[in-house]
Design a protein around this motif. Structure first.
Motif, mmCIF file in Angstrom:
data_model
loop_
_atom_site.group_PDB
_atom_site.id
_atom_site.type_symbol
_atom_site.label_atom_id
_atom_site.label_comp_id
_atom_site.label_asym_id
_atom_site.label_seq_id
_atom_site.Cartn_x
_atom_site.Cartn_y
_atom_site.Cartn_z
ATOM 1 N N SER A 7 0.710 -1.181 0.000
ATOM 2 C CA SER A 7 0.000 0.000 0.000
ATOM 3 C C SER A 7 0.735 1.222 0.000
ATOM 4 C CB SER A 7 -0.925 0.027 1.074
ATOM 5 O OG SER A 7 -0.698 0.184 2.136
ATOM 6 N N SER A 8 1.385 1.689 0.830
ATOM 7 C CA SER A 8 1.807 2.997 0.679
ATOM 8 C C SER A 8 3.225 3.258 0.712
ATOM 9 C CB SER A 8 1.185 3.793 1.677
ATOM 10 O OG SER A 8 1.523 3.579 2.787
ATOM 11 N N SER A 33 3.301 -2.721 3.408
ATOM 12 C CA SER A 33 2.195 -2.255 2.792
ATOM 13 C C SER A 33 1.514 -1.302 3.556
ATOM 14 C CB SER A 33 1.299 -3.251 2.671
ATOM 15 O OG SER A 33 1.449 -3.979 2.361
ATOM 16 N N GLY A 34 1.100 -0.926 4.197
ATOM 17 C CA GLY A 34 0.435 0.086 4.761
ATOM 18 C C GLY A 34 1.093 1.277 4.691
ATOM 19 N N SER A 35 0.785 2.239 5.346
ATOM 20 C CA SER A 35 1.379 3.462 5.203
ATOM 21 C C SER A 35 2.702 3.471 5.684
ATOM 22 C CB SER A 35 0.630 4.447 5.892
ATOM 23 O OG SER A 35 0.699 4.379 7.054
ATOM 24 N N CYS A 93 -7.508 -4.496 -6.302
ATOM 25 C CA CYS A 93 -7.469 -3.045 -6.084
ATOM 26 C C CYS A 93 -8.342 -2.253 -7.061
ATOM 27 C CB CYS A 93 -6.025 -2.541 -6.187
ATOM 28 S SG CYS A 93 -4.908 -3.281 -4.987
ATOM 29 N N PRO A 212 -3.912 6.554 -3.810
ATOM 30 C CA PRO A 212 -4.596 6.033 -2.630
ATOM 31 C C PRO A 212 -4.431 4.526 -2.499
ATOM 32 C CG PRO A 212 -6.174 6.366 -4.393
ATOM 33 C CD PRO A 212 -4.856 6.921 -4.890
ATOM 34 N N GLN A 213 -4.528 4.071 -1.267
ATOM 35 C CA GLN A 213 -4.483 2.636 -0.994
ATOM 36 C C GLN A 213 -3.316 1.971 -1.726
ATOM 37 O OE1 GLN A 213 -6.491 1.472 1.357
ATOM 38 N NE2 GLN A 213 -7.374 3.513 1.519
ATOM 39 N N ALA A 214 -3.593 0.848 -2.378
ATOM 40 C CA ALA A 214 -2.535 0.138 -3.113
ATOM 41 C C ALA A 214 -2.660 0.344 -4.621
ATOM 42 C CB ALA A 214 -2.593 -1.352 -2.775
ATOM 43 N N ASP A 215 -3.377 1.383 -5.026
ATOM 44 C CA ASP A 215 -3.585 1.618 -6.461
ATOM 45 C C ASP A 215 -2.264 1.788 -7.203
ATOM 46 O OD1 ASP A 215 -6.209 1.563 -5.748
ATOM 47 O OD2 ASP A 215 -6.761 3.447 -6.708
ATOM 48 N N ARG A 269 0.014 -2.315 10.463
ATOM 49 C CA ARG A 269 -1.115 -1.684 11.146
ATOM 50 C C ARG A 269 -0.986 -1.809 12.657
ATOM 51 N NH1 ARG A 269 -6.056 -4.014 7.322
ATOM 52 N NH2 ARG A 269 -5.816 -2.482 5.640
#
Length: 327
Positions: A7-8, A33-35, A93, A212-215, A269
């Motif tokens: 993700s980010s 993956s997350g932020s 996604c 945004p997200q994992a786009d 997370r």
């Protein structure tokens, strides 16, 4: 090797843009993956178990890739892995392709090219040298990036420690699997993969900030798959379509991309990104274990010491970044 983060911005052991080795191409890398910021206190064994499980999945996926290289070649395996991962991410996604600026697309293209280069060079490396040493050399890329970005004198110590580990590996010619007795081209490919990993970290962070997200990750993975496709077809041709090879390639994609990305996302997370980065520094040790258990790639005591020095240097560089931010 890194698993793309899903993700980010922080898909690597470097919390987002902090340039510390990290595992995800915004997913890998990979890559995370997350932020990258990670929420939660990071206490408890749950998140730690998730990160270690992700590392085990990535490196055992790489070991499986080595086993199927005689069928499809290194380039063919990379194509299968990236194509399968891209399809999964695009379906999950469903990224928007409209509304993005030319600069946004330039970042995605650069991220995808870095991802393709990182995977392509790494798989060429493990086709020639053992998995543990290959990952150890690859980690030098993110480590060098961390040292350069931090500009702190203490990080020269960590760089020297890592260099000592590489000298041990390169100078040890006995035992059959030391770097001194390995294909120099394989070692060069691993170093090249490390350089691309550093680029991947930079563009992963930029992509995470723009999409945004994992786009962004899904789009970049599609770019990486397209870049690798001609090379895979040239090397493997119709062998890529053999059902058993396709099935094994899917297994590599799941182990090396889909599963670790998911585990890393869940971990980030629940724990701070710097803690995640430190745990990711264990990748060379996990890789060496996978190489031993799956591929019978035994190591000497000097090889193990060399890998330990690089791991210590990577952890030290991450901790230095943490202290710098806290100061």
């Amino acid at each position: 090797m890194p698993a793309p983060s899903s993700s980010s911005p922080t898909s690597s052991p470097t919390a987002a843009t902090e340039a510390v080795p990290a595992p995800v191409p915004s997913t890998a890398k990979g890559s995370g993956s997350g932020s990258g910021s990670g929420s939660g206190s990071g206490s408890g064994l749950g998140p730690v178990a998730l990160v270690i499980s992700a590392g085990i999945s990535v490196q055992f996926g790489a070991a499986l890739a080595v086993m199927i290289m005689p069928r499809a070649g290194a380039a063919g395996v990379v194509t299968l892995r990236l194509a399968a991962a891209a399809l999964v991410l695009l379906v999950l996604c469903r990224p928007k392709v409209r509304g993005h600026s030319r600069s946004d697309w330039g970042t995605v293209l650069a991220f995808g090219a870095a991802m393709a280069g990182m995977n392509g060079l790494f798989y060429q490396a493990i086709d020639r040298i053992p998995l543990g040493p290959a990952v150890t050399l690859e980690v030098l890329g993110p480590l060098a990036l961390s040292v350069i970005v931090s500009r702190r004198l203490v990080n020269l110590l960590w760089a020297g420690l890592a260099l000592g580990g590489v000298v041990l590996l390169s100078g040890h010619g006995g035992g059959g699997l030391g770097f001194g007795s390995l294909d120099p081209l394989g070692a060069a490919y691993a170093l090249g993969a490390g350089a691309m990993w550093a680029a991947y970290i930079v563009f992963s962070a930029r992509t995470g900030r723009r999409f945004p997200q994992a786009d962004g990750l899904a789009l970049a993975m599609a770019v990486a798959a397209v870049v690798s496709l001609p090379l895979g077809i040239a090397e493997a041709g119709s062998d890529l379509l053999v059902p058993s090879t396709l099935a094994l390639g899917l297994g590599v994609a799941v182990l090396s991309s889909v599963l670790p990305y998911t585990l890393e996302l869940l971990a980030l997370r629940r724990m701070p990104a710097p803690t995640f980065a430190i745990l990711m520094s264990l990748e060379p040790a996990i890789a060496a274990t996978a190489g031993f258990l799956v591929l019978n790639q035994a190591m000497s005591a000097l090889d193990a010491l060399a890998i330990a020095l690089v791991i210590a240097a990577s952890m030290g560089a991450v901790r230095s970044q943490i202290r710098k931010k806290a100061a």
